[in-house]
Design a protein around this motif. Structure first.
Motif, PDB file in Angstrom:
ATOM      1  N   SER A  82    -121.433  94.732  15.811  1.00  0.00           N
ATOM      2  CA  SER A  82    -119.738  94.955  16.379  1.00  0.00           C
ATOM      3  C   SER A  82    -118.522  93.293  15.836  1.00  0.00           C
ATOM      4  O   SER A  82    -117.524  93.867  15.799  1.00  0.00           O
ATOM      5  N   VAL A  83    -118.934  92.948  15.450  1.00  0.00           N
ATOM      6  CA  VAL A  83    -118.307  91.480  15.053  1.00  0.00           C
ATOM      7  C   VAL A  83    -117.571  91.943  13.461  1.00  0.00           C
ATOM      8  O   VAL A  83    -117.762  93.481  12.659  1.00  0.00           O
ATOM      9  N   ASP A  84    -116.209  91.751  13.900  1.00  0.00           N
ATOM     10  CA  ASP A  84    -114.816  92.449  12.393  1.00  0.00           C
ATOM     11  C   ASP A  84    -114.635  90.791  11.925  1.00  0.00           C
ATOM     12  O   ASP A  84    -114.173  90.307  11.939  1.00  0.00           O
ATOM     13  N   GLU A  85    -115.644  90.614  10.628  1.00  0.00           N
ATOM     14  CA  GLU A  85    -115.387  89.498   9.986  1.00  0.00           C
ATOM     15  C   GLU A  85    -113.937  89.635   9.263  1.00  0.00           C
ATOM     16  O   GLU A  85    -114.707  90.393   7.775  1.00  0.00           O
ATOM     17  N   GLU A  86    -113.579  88.601   9.059  1.00  0.00           N
ATOM     18  CA  GLU A  86    -112.139  88.727   7.754  1.00  0.00           C
ATOM     19  C   GLU A  86    -112.038  87.586   7.791  1.00  0.00           C
ATOM     20  O   GLU A  86    -111.659  86.392   8.095  1.00  0.00           O
ATOM     21  N   VAL A  87    -112.410  87.340   6.096  1.00  0.00           N
ATOM     22  CA  VAL A  87    -111.986  86.626   4.912  1.00  0.00           C
ATOM     23  C   VAL A  87    -111.509  86.589   4.289  1.00  0.00           C
ATOM     24  O   VAL A  87    -111.388  87.550   3.227  1.00  0.00           O
ATOM     25  N   ASP A  88    -110.078  85.842   3.767  1.00  0.00           N
ATOM     26  CA  ASP A  88    -109.491  86.024   2.869  1.00  0.00           C
ATOM     27  C   ASP A  88    -110.805  85.423   1.526  1.00  0.00           C
ATOM     28  O   ASP A  88    -112.308  85.045   0.986  1.00  0.00           O
ATOM     29  N   GLU A  89    -109.709  85.773   0.546  1.00  0.00           N
ATOM     30  CA  GLU A  89    -110.161  86.192  -1.207  1.00  0.00           C
ATOM     31  C   GLU A  89    -110.993  84.553  -1.795  1.00  0.00           C
ATOM     32  O   GLU A  89    -112.108  84.581  -1.951  1.00  0.00           O
ATOM     33  N   ARG A  90    -109.924  84.128  -1.653  1.00  0.00           N
ATOM     34  CA  ARG A  90    -110.245  82.224  -2.521  1.00  0.00           C
ATOM     35  C   ARG A  90    -111.969  81.986  -1.480  1.00  0.00           C
ATOM     36  O   ARG A  90    -112.596  81.764  -2.412  1.00  0.00           O
ATOM     37  N   THR A  91    -111.630  82.614   0.145  1.00  0.00           N
ATOM     38  CA  THR A  91    -112.567  81.769   0.406  1.00  0.00           C
ATOM     39  C   THR A  91    -114.113  82.744   0.487  1.00  0.00           C
ATOM     40  O   THR A  91    -115.419  82.418   0.050  1.00  0.00           O
ATOM     41  N   GLN A  92    -114.258  83.855   0.209  1.00  0.00           N
ATOM     42  CA  GLN A  92    -115.117  84.768  -0.485  1.00  0.00           C
ATOM     43  C   GLN A  92    -115.654  84.264  -2.015  1.00  0.00           C
ATOM     44  O   GLN A  92    -116.653  83.973  -1.857  1.00  0.00           O
ATOM     45  N   PHE A  93    -114.618  83.787  -2.602  1.00  0.00           N
ATOM     46  CA  PHE A  93    -114.786  83.557  -4.395  1.00  0.00           C
ATOM     47  C   PHE A  93    -115.476  82.445  -4.089  1.00  0.00           C
ATOM     48  O   PHE A  93    -116.200  81.832  -4.754  1.00  0.00           O
ATOM     49  N   GLU A  94    -115.160  80.609  -3.348  1.00  0.00           N
ATOM     50  CA  GLU A  94    -115.156  79.817  -3.395  1.00  0.00           C
ATOM     51  C   GLU A  94    -117.017  79.290  -2.342  1.00  0.00           C
ATOM     52  O   GLU A  94    -117.727  78.524  -2.494  1.00  0.00           O
ATOM     53  N   LEU A  95    -117.076  79.924  -1.256  1.00  0.00           N
ATOM     54  CA  LEU A  95    -117.754  79.921  -0.649  1.00  0.00           C
ATOM     55  C   LEU A  95    -119.637  80.854  -0.365  1.00  0.00           C
ATOM     56  O   LEU A  95    -119.910  81.205  -0.640  1.00  0.00           O
ATOM     57  N   TYR A  96    -118.330  82.275  -0.291  1.00  0.00           N
ATOM     58  CA  TYR A  96    -119.978  83.288  -0.001  1.00  0.00           C
ATOM     59  C   TYR A  96    -120.362  83.923  -0.172  1.00  0.00           C
ATOM     60  O   TYR A  96    -121.492  84.520  -0.764  1.00  0.00           O
ATOM     61  N   TYR A  97    -119.272  84.197  -2.125  1.00  0.00           N
ATOM     62  CA  TYR A  97    -120.019  84.794  -3.308  1.00  0.00           C
ATOM     63  C   TYR A  97    -121.448  84.478  -3.844  1.00  0.00           C
ATOM     64  O   TYR A  97    -122.114  84.620  -4.078  1.00  0.00           O
ATOM     65  N   PRO A  98    -121.002  82.917  -3.905  1.00  0.00           N
ATOM     66  CA  PRO A  98    -121.505  82.326  -4.803  1.00  0.00           C
ATOM     67  C   PRO A  98    -123.250  82.893  -5.023  1.00  0.00           C
ATOM     68  O   PRO A  98    -124.156  82.295  -6.557  1.00  0.00           O
ATOM     69  N   PRO A  99    -123.797  82.375  -3.689  1.00  0.00           N
ATOM     70  CA  PRO A  99    -125.235  82.148  -3.905  1.00  0.00           C
ATOM     71  C   PRO A  99    -126.065  83.787  -4.422  1.00  0.00           C
ATOM     72  O   PRO A  99    -126.944  83.940  -4.967  1.00  0.00           O
ATOM     73  N   PHE A 100    -124.834  85.080  -3.773  1.00  0.00           N
ATOM     74  CA  PHE A 100    -125.111  86.259  -4.385  1.00  0.00           C
ATOM     75  C   PHE A 100    -124.856  86.464  -5.864  1.00  0.00           C
ATOM     76  O   PHE A 100    -125.856  86.994  -6.046  1.00  0.00           O
TER      77      PHE A 100
END
Length: 201
Positions: A171-189
């Motif tokens: 149920s959590v709503d995770e809102e993450v800005d684009e820069r953070t997505q590309f710098e932190l969360y997307y690289p492993p994928f």
């Protein structure tokens, strides 16, 4: 021949469209839900059309076999493999797990886990090869994917970006800005994609 969707001369999109034209409504519905049993997740095959069953099994640390307790190898967790910084160890680990999955009849391993350890109390941090470092995840997931898929099993990069906690995960709503997505969360994928991963969760 009698199965034109098997022609490698056509694009995958063309082949899929041709296959769908030959499917009954019941067969189409069966592909969107339904179970053949025996694995954590599965999609029944369509024998008359040559469509194999999808047999997915957990997980990122090895084959979960509730029907035969004690019959699977207890592999090192993904976090431990990431902490080695050793690409060849990651590939050997993936290959050994992939081989066990293949021998047990699964054709999709629900792993490797690649999310970042951003919440220290996340009960699943041990599943993620990235640890706290997106670059480490990018580098280490590639040989793991190659190892798994080299054994004839489709790897599954999971649990899509921003799945970094178990608390209220449905149920959590995770809102993450684009820069953070590309710098932190997307690289492993991105690393999994660069290695040719066959699926993502």
């Amino acid at each position: 021949g009698d199965r034109p969707w098997m022609s490698t001369a056509d694009t995958p999109a063309q082949r899929a469209a041709t296959l769908v034209q030959h499917m009954t409504l019941a067969e189409k519905i069966q592909l969107t839900h339904g179970s053949c049993g025996g694995y954590v997740g599965n999609v029944c095959g369509i024998g008359r059309l040559g469509v194999p069953a999808i047999k997915m099994n957990d997980g990122p640390q090895g084959f979960r076999d509730n029907a035969h307790p004690g019959s699977s190898t207890a592999w090192p967790c993904s976090l431990a493999i990431g902490a080695t910084f050793d690409r060849s160890a990651a590939e050997a680990w993936g290959a050994a797990m992939g081989d066990e999955f293949f021998r047990k009849g699964a054709n999709v391993q629900l792993g490797p886990g690649v999310c970042l350890a951003r919440v220290p109390r996340n009960g699943r941090n041990f599943e993620y090869i990235s640890g706290e470092d997106p670059h480490l995840g990018y580098e280490m997931v590639q040989p793991a994917v190659r190892g798994i898929q080299g054994a004839g099993v489709v790897a599954n990069a999971k649990h899509w970006a921003n799945n970094n906690q178990e608390t209220d995960r449905t149920s959590v709503d995770e809102e993450v800005d684009e820069r953070t997505q590309f710098e932190l969360y997307y690289p492993p994928f991105e690393g999994a994609i660069a290695a040719g991963v066959g699926s993502a969760m």
